[in-house]
Structures are given as C-alpha cells and as structure tokens.
Scaffold this active site. Structure first.
Site, PDB file in Angstrom:
ATOM      1  N   GLU A 181      26.828  95.270  20.077  1.00  0.00           N
ATOM      2  CA  GLU A 181      26.436  94.825  18.731  1.00  0.00           C
ATOM      3  C   GLU A 181      27.627  94.312  17.916  1.00  0.00           C
ATOM      4  OE1 GLU A 181      24.299  97.983  16.732  1.00  0.00           O
ATOM      5  OE2 GLU A 181      22.423  97.266  17.608  1.00  0.00           O
ATOM      6  N   GLU A 251      17.541  97.536  22.909  1.00  0.00           N
ATOM      7  CA  GLU A 251      17.354  98.828  22.234  1.00  0.00           C
ATOM      8  C   GLU A 251      16.087  98.792  21.405  1.00  0.00           C
ATOM      9  OE1 GLU A 251      20.694 100.312  19.977  1.00  0.00           O
ATOM     10  OE2 GLU A 251      22.102  99.694  21.534  1.00  0.00           O
TER      11      GLU A 251
HETATM   12  C1  GAL Z   1      22.497 100.680  17.495  1.00  0.00           C
HETATM   13  C2  GAL Z   1      23.600 101.008  18.494  1.00  0.00           C
HETATM   14  C3  GAL Z   1      23.244 102.235  19.315  1.00  0.00           C
HETATM   15  C4  GAL Z   1      22.781 103.343  18.416  1.00  0.00           C
HETATM   16  C5  GAL Z   1      21.597 102.846  17.594  1.00  0.00           C
HETATM   17  C6  GAL Z   1      21.038 103.871  16.642  1.00  0.00           C
HETATM   18  O1  GAL Z   1      22.963  99.902  16.487  1.00  0.00           O
HETATM   19  O2  GAL Z   1      23.825  99.924  19.341  1.00  0.00           O
HETATM   20  O3  GAL Z   1      24.361 102.628  20.047  1.00  0.00           O
HETATM   21  O4  GAL Z   1      23.822 103.701  17.601  1.00  0.00           O
HETATM   22  O5  GAL Z   1      22.013 101.787  16.804  1.00  0.00           O
HETATM   23  O6  GAL Z   1      20.636 104.990  17.309  1.00  0.00           O
END
Ligand code: GAL
Length: 813
Positions: A181, A251
């Site tokens: 990110e 994600e």
């Molecule tokens: C994203 C990040 C993950 C985790 C998630 C929130 O921004 O890439 O590693 O932190 O947020 O759980």
C-alpha cells in the site's frame, strides 16, 4: 559406479518431477492463468506467527473446506531478523514449514514479502535496528534502506527457492508481493516516492521467481507488477492500470482489528458476501480475505500503538481456529456457487444492464460456454423484484443473486442458509479442586533502587524511547535528582507513563489510540536534601501505518519535564538523566525460570503495581481451545511455560457508546456493527494447546504493571454452546458441531418462527413441535453432524402455518 548410477537416477527423477509437478503461472487482462487455464481464485490470509505450527494444518484444512484455493501471508521481517544478520525461522516463525503445510493440503500460496507489511504488527514488520544505520530513511529512495530491503527480500526468495516452493518448482506459491500500500502514502515522499516504486519493481523482478508480482494500492505500479485493490468495498469499481493485468482484490477486510478501549468490530456475513459477489460480478477473478484467520499477537508483536493482543478480526476462522458461523458457512456456499461459473467468468463475453435504482443484471456468455448470471441490488434500503430473461426474481436490498445457469438462483448474499452457532467459554467443573490457583509473588525493582540491574547510562537530555531500547523491551526508566515541593509535569508521546519520587509511585497515565501525546501533571512532595524522580515509560506496540510512521516518536522524547512551583518553574529536560532499559525481571528472564529468583508465598498483595505473580495449574483435558480469564488484573504481560501469550489489559474497558442494532445494508465501516461496549476490550487470552503440558504442572507468570488481583484468574475452554439452523420444506437442514464433539441435546425444534437468538430460542408453542423434536433427536443426537430433509409430510402437524413451512432447530454440542 553404483553411486553415480544412483545420482543419475535421482537427477532423472527430479527433472521428471520438475516437468510433471511444476505449475506455470502467468496472467492476461482477465485472470491468473495457471497451467494454461484462466482461473477464479479464492484466497485467505493466515499469518503464521499469529498461531502455532501445531494449529497450522487444521487452519489450512478448514480454509480448504471453506472453499479457498490459496492461503496468503505476509513475511514478518522483525520476527525473522530480530538483530541485524541474526535470523530466526523456528517455531511459529517457520515460514517454510507453514508453506509446506499449505502445499500438503493441496492449496496455492500467495507470499506478500513486503517487507513493510503494516498488518497491525509491531512497527509494520520493520526491525527497529534499521534506525541505527547511518543516513537511513525507510521506505523511500534511500540507498541504505534499499540495501537492507533487498538483502531481506533476497534472503526470503532464496530460502523459498531452495525449498522448491515457487509454483514453477512444483511448489504452492503462485503470486508474490513487494512493498504494501505504498500508493496510499507515496506523495508524502515527493519525487523520491515514484523512484522508490520503480526500484521496488525492478528489484523484485530481478529475483526471477517465475510467478507474477503484485503491488497493492499502487496505481502507478510499473509493468510487470500487477496493481491490486484493498478495502471493505469499492473493489468492484476498481480497474488495474494495465489492460494485461487481471482484477485482483488483495485485502477484503472480513472484520477489523481492535484497540485497547474499543468495542468489538463485526462485519456481517451478508455484507461480506455481497461485496465478494459484486467483485466477481464485475470481472474480478482473484479475491483474498484479510483475514481468514486473524489469530493472536503473541509476545510484543502487536502494532498500533494500543492494539490488543487478540487479532481475531471477526474472521471466518476465529482466534482459536474454530469456524465462525454463519460467516464461514455462508462464504463457503458463495465460493461453491461462483466456482460453478468459472469458465463463463474467465472466458465469457461480459454484458451488463443497469436497470436504475441500484439494480444491475450481468451475463457472461459465449460460444461453447454455459452462460452465468448475477443480479444485484445495490440499493441499501429497498428490496426489489425484477424480471430477467422471462423469470421474476426477488432481490433483497443490498444483495446479489447468483444464477450459475442464468435461470435458477443458487445463492443470494442476503439469504443465510447455513447454520449459526454460539461459542461459549466454560470453566472445567470436573477439575474444580485442582483449579484453585496458589500464587507466589515478587516485587519488580523500579526507580532509583533498580540501578545496577541491566544497562544504565546517563545523558543530559530526554531521548526518544525506541532509539534507546531498540524495542528490546516495552519499558524505559529515567531518573533525575531534585529537591523541594512542586508540580511534576511531563510531556510525553506515550504510550504509558508511571512517575515515582524517591521510589514511591506518584501517578500513572496513558493515552489512547489516536491521541498519543499527553501531559502528565501531579503534585509531588520532596524531602529536604536530595530527591530522585524516576519516570517509567512503557510502549504498547509501535506504530505500523502512515507516511513516515517509523519516525513517530515514543516516550518522553525531549519532554519537557518540569517542576512547576508557586514562584518558579524548573525545566529538568536537560538535567543529567540516568537510563535503564527494561525491567529487572526481564533482564533476569524470570519467564524462562532458569535463574533462581526469590519468590514470596502465602498472602499475596493485591492492587500492587509492578508485581510479578506466579502460579501452577493443570492443563484442561480434551482438545478444545484454552484461554486464561484475566479479569481482575490491570495491565501487563503474561507467560505460560515461558511462552509469552501477549500483553494483557483487562481493566481497559471499551467506551460505553457505539454499540447499537446493526443494519448490514448500505455502506459499511469498521464501527458500524460493534458489540461489547462498556466491557473489557480483552478479558480472555489464548493459551495454545501446544504451550501446555499434560501430567505435570504448567506455570502461569504475570507481570502486573498497574495493580490487580489474581484471585479471580482461571482457565477456561472454548467450545460451541448452541448450534442453530433452519430450513424450509423442500430444503435440507444441516447441523454440525466442531470436530470431536457431538450433539448432546436438542433444545428447540419448531415450525413456528422462534423468538430470540441462537442460544436463547423460545416460542414455537403455537404449533405442536413434538414431531419435529422426535425427528431431529432421532437424526442428530450423539452425532458430530446431521442432515434432515424437510418434507411437506414432516411439517404436517403444523398444517395451520402457511407453506412452505420453515423448521428452526437449536442443539447443544
Ligand atoms: C491495510 C494493510 C493491512 C492491514 C489492514 C487493516 O491497509 O495493508 O496490512 O493493516 O489495512 O487491517
């Protein structure tokens, strides 16, 4: 001669295996292409250090049963290289063993190396020792940083190659990620940001792993990197930056993490399923749940600051590894119905019709392809009925219907048909006598009296905490000599401050997530002559996210520390301060119990800050997950048989506000569906079975920093309390307990709509349920799982109710 023949044989065998077992992975603009075939892939994140190797096979198996094709994990640099060039790959950091478990289960793996990972992990996964390298600037176009990043990334790639774990070597890894990110923070790094992105891409590409690389949330990812999407929602509308890149959602947050002082975040199964279905409706082909199993932040691994020890995340597999129902089951059914359409979704022509008011129909079809359809209602308020290809379909608000043959609805995201269950924590009554815990205790030596233990040094200013401790401990104590009577004022960047005058605690204070800087002020009285002020500053997980997050200060950096008198103010910030890193008990490694230290037995003190407590206990019998209930304790760290089970802080209760009835429909946010307001943010702490010994005493050690009472501490097991399911005439009702436990009673079975929630069903009297009870008992009692076909005949005693009648059942496992 014999030896060389044998070698030749091995060589031929291994090259045959290479040809036969190796998997080719490439991609086009539509999908990942594995062995020449475009694929629809479901993946789920399991972070190996957040569970134990003994838990891995079961977690992976349950992921497979849940319909996943792949397991995704980050790689945790600061866990693997705790000190520069000193590596650790044992125990729950055994990355290779974890990947092999994934492979053994026949699943693919996605390796997100980072090595910056965010992940609510301490310092985002970066080792704090990096800061000691001259001229280093992290996550930017800076040579010392790039050297270290490349060194670690190469080390991981080489290890994985050596173990033959990339797909082309016959292993499970089909994708790898570099950085994480960075696009979210890139502009803050000016021109160096894009230069760094290019470097990351080239460096990764030069490692020749023969499977594609991804960069998540990186709109400017250069080729051949695939840029991917992260978030609760919005990934349906996402398009990658190159027409040759498939649409990947790296994600999909299945829930959220939790801070000390916050309630429990939940993401309802219907909302999660809705977003997944929307993604595949809109040409998505690979989706990863973050997290599929969240697990536990053992030791000092939680990031933050102020992130709790449990990383349960409301994920489809809960912290202990049990399936979370109905989420796990509802997603399993979703995966199965989308998989039916794999060919159409990856090879078919795409045709979308927008009907207005949030209604969309989508058809994938083509020559030689069985057509597949989605009908979606993105309106968060109104249900809809639509006509599609000659049939009428009812679409609840905020739902997607899946029609694998474009005719019949196989699945609707808002219609949860899978069973639900209620997890309960039980004290093991059979063991009550042996359950009484006898405690011994010892005081932690703090303040001026602690001098002489551990490393101490003196300087004329107040230093940034982690640059002094290198994060070897949460604790840093500083002392200064002074006289007279004043208000002591300390400006600190947190995370917790305890102040002492002449070894007597004068007060403690902590900040909250989001408000780190605070000023501590207390009236203090000095003795005539020399006095000593000691300040114990404790960290609660290092920040893991944001531009330049690594530079976020911790501790009393610069202060000022002042004594404010009636007429004068003394600024002590540049006085001579003596520093001591860590606790006496840490330096002596009390948790390992190797060195003899003095313990007091008999009456133990309560509400006494800075106290070590120790007891022995018997491991609960059976295989259910074990937790220790630390209600009554304040704040500190706990160990079982020398294994840290993390920080505890049960007296930090969640705010009373923010929990209300939750409507999953409409835009979701992490605080939309919370529970546990006004309750301890974390009361129970996971003790993995593999930390326990049977037939000999186990040791629980607590360091209590704030003052607590260990009298109430007890061990419990986590198990399924009630399981509930319902099905209408013509459907099949299925129920199951978790592995190894059976249905011990049928508590409710009725065609009358039950009142209450699973675990507390009542009602049903209006319709005789005797017959239903009898059938359910007959089919289910004593079994691990059962299925009952609900026929019209079966429901005839409830003939007064309109058809199709629906049977609701509640059982105890
Ligand atoms: C994203 C990040 C993950 C985790 C998630 C929130 O921004 O890439 O590693 O932190 O947020 O759980």
């Amino acid at each position: 001669m014999e030896v060389s023949k044998c070698c030749l044989f091995l060589l031929i065998a291994s090259s045959l295996c290479y040809i036969a077992c190796s998997t080719t992975v490439s991609h086009d603009g539509r999908a990942l292409v594995i062995d020449g075939r475009r694929r629809i892939l479901f993946s789920g994140a399991i972070h190996y250090p957040r569970s134990t190797p003994e838990m891995w096979p079961d977690l992976v198996q349950k992921s497979k049963e849940g319909g996943l094709d792949a397991i995704e994990t980050y790689v945790f640099w600061n866990g693997h290289e705790p000190r520069r060039r000193e590596y650790h790959f044992g125990g729950n950091y055994d990355l290779i063993r974890f990947l092999k478990e994934v492979h053994n289960a026949g699943l693919y793996a996605i390796l997100r190396i980072g090595p910056y990972v965010c992940a609510e992990w301490n310092y985002g996964g970066l080792p704090v020792w990096l800061r000691q390298i001259p001229d280093i600037e992290l996550r930017t176009d800076n040579q010392p940083w790039k050297d270290e990043m490349q060194n670690f990334t190469t080390l991981i790639v080489d290890m994985v190659k050596e173990a033959g774990l990339f797909a082309t070597q016959g292993g499970p890894i089909i994708l790898a990620q570099i950085e994480n990110e960075y696009g979210n923070v890139e502009t803050s790094y000016g021109d160096a940001g894009p230069r760094y992105v290019n470097w990351c891409s080239q460096m990764a590409d030069s490692l020749s792993i023969d499977v594609p690389w991804i960069m998540c949330q990186q709109a400017d990812a250069p080729q051949p990197m695939i840029n991917t999407c992260n978030g609760f929602s919005g990934c349906d509308a996402f398009s990658p930056n190159n027409e040759n890149s498939p649409k990947i959602w790296t994600e999909n947050w299945t829930g959220w993490f939790k801070n000390w002082g916050s309630p429990d975040p939940h993401r309802p199964a219907e909302e999660l399923a809705f977003q997944v279905a929307r993604f595949f409706q809109t040409k998505g082909t690979l989706q990863n749940y973050y997290m599929y199993h969240g697990g536990t932040n053992f030791g000092r691994t939680s990031g933050g600051p102020y992130i709790i020890t449990s990383y349960d995340y409301d994920a489809p597999l809960d912290e202990y590894g049990y399936t979370r129902q109905p989420k796990w089951g509802h997603l399993k059914e979703l995966h199965a119905s989308i998989k039916l359409m794999e060919k159409a979704l990856t090879y078919g022509e795409f045709e979308e019709v927008n009907l207005g008011n949030g209604l969309t129909t989508t058809k994938y079809s083509g020559d030689g392809i069985n057509p597949a359809c989605f009908l979606s209602n993105q309106n968060g308020k109104s249900n809809a009925t639509i006509d599609f290809e000659g049939s009428t379909y009812f679409l609840p608000a905020w739902s997607v219907s899946i029609l694998p043959d474009c005719k019949s609805e196989a699945y609707n995201t808002a219609k949860v048909k899978t069973q639900t269950w209620l997890m309960v924590k039980k004290r093991n009554t059979a063991m009550e006598a042996s359950e009484i815990l006898y405690w011994s205790w010892r005081p932690e030596r703090l303040g001026a009296s602690a001098k002489g233990f551990g490393s101490t040094f003196t300087v004329n200013n107040l230093l940034e905490q982690k640059s002094v401790t290198l994060d070897e401990s949460d604790y840093l104590c500083v002392d200064v000599g002074e006289e007279e009577e004043f208000t002591l004022s300390v400006n600190t960047t947190g995370h917790i401050l305890h102040a002492f005058v002449n070894d007597r605690l004068v007060g403690s204070q902590y900040g909250t997530a989001g408000q780190l800087n605070f000023i501590f002020e207390r009236k203090v009285w000095f003795n005539p002559g020399r006095n000593v002020i000691s300040l114990l500053s404790a960290t609660v997980g290092l920040q893991n996210y944001g531009a330049y997050y690594d530079l976020a200060p911790t501790g009393i950096v610069g202060g000022p520390v002042k004594l404010i008198g009636e007429n004068t103010t003394l600024d002590l910030s540049n006085n001579s301060w003596s520093y001591k890193i860590g606790l006496d008990g840490e330096v002596r490694q009390i948790h390992l119990g190797r060195r003899a230290v003095k313990w007091h037995s008999g009456m133990f003190p309560t509400n006494r800050p800075f106290t070590w407590y120790k007891t022995t206990f018997e491991a609960p019998l059976g295989s259910e997950a074990v937790v220790v209930d630390l209600l009554g304790m304040g704040k500190g760290t706990a160990w079982v048989n020398g294994n840290s089970i993390g920080r505890f802080w049960p007296n930090y209760t969640a705010s009373a506000d923010g929990c209300h009835e939750c409507d999953y429909r409409g835009t979701f946010s992490s605080n939309k569906c919370q529970t546990g307001c006004g309750e301890p943010s974390q009361r129970w702490y996971h003790v993995p079975r593999s930390f326990l010994k049977h037939g000999e005493p186990n040791t629980l050690l607590l360091f209590e920093e704030a003052g607590g009472n260990p009298l109430q501490v007890n061990f419990q097991t986590v198990t399924v309390g009630a399981a509930c399911a319902s099905a209408s005439e013509g459907e099949t009702l299925s129920l199951s307990c978790h592995r190894g436990s059976t249905i011990s009673s049928v508590d409710f079975a009725s065609f009358q709509e039950p009142k209450g929630t699973c675990g507390a069903f009542e009602g049903g009297e209006g319709c005789s349920s005797d017959e239903a009870f009898a059938v359910v008992k007959d089919s289910c009692l004593g079994k691990e799982s059962c299925s009952i076909e609900i026929t019209e005949e079966f429901g005839k005693s409830c003939g007064t109710l309109p058809s199709p009648r629906k049977l609701a059942v509640q059982v105890t496992c």
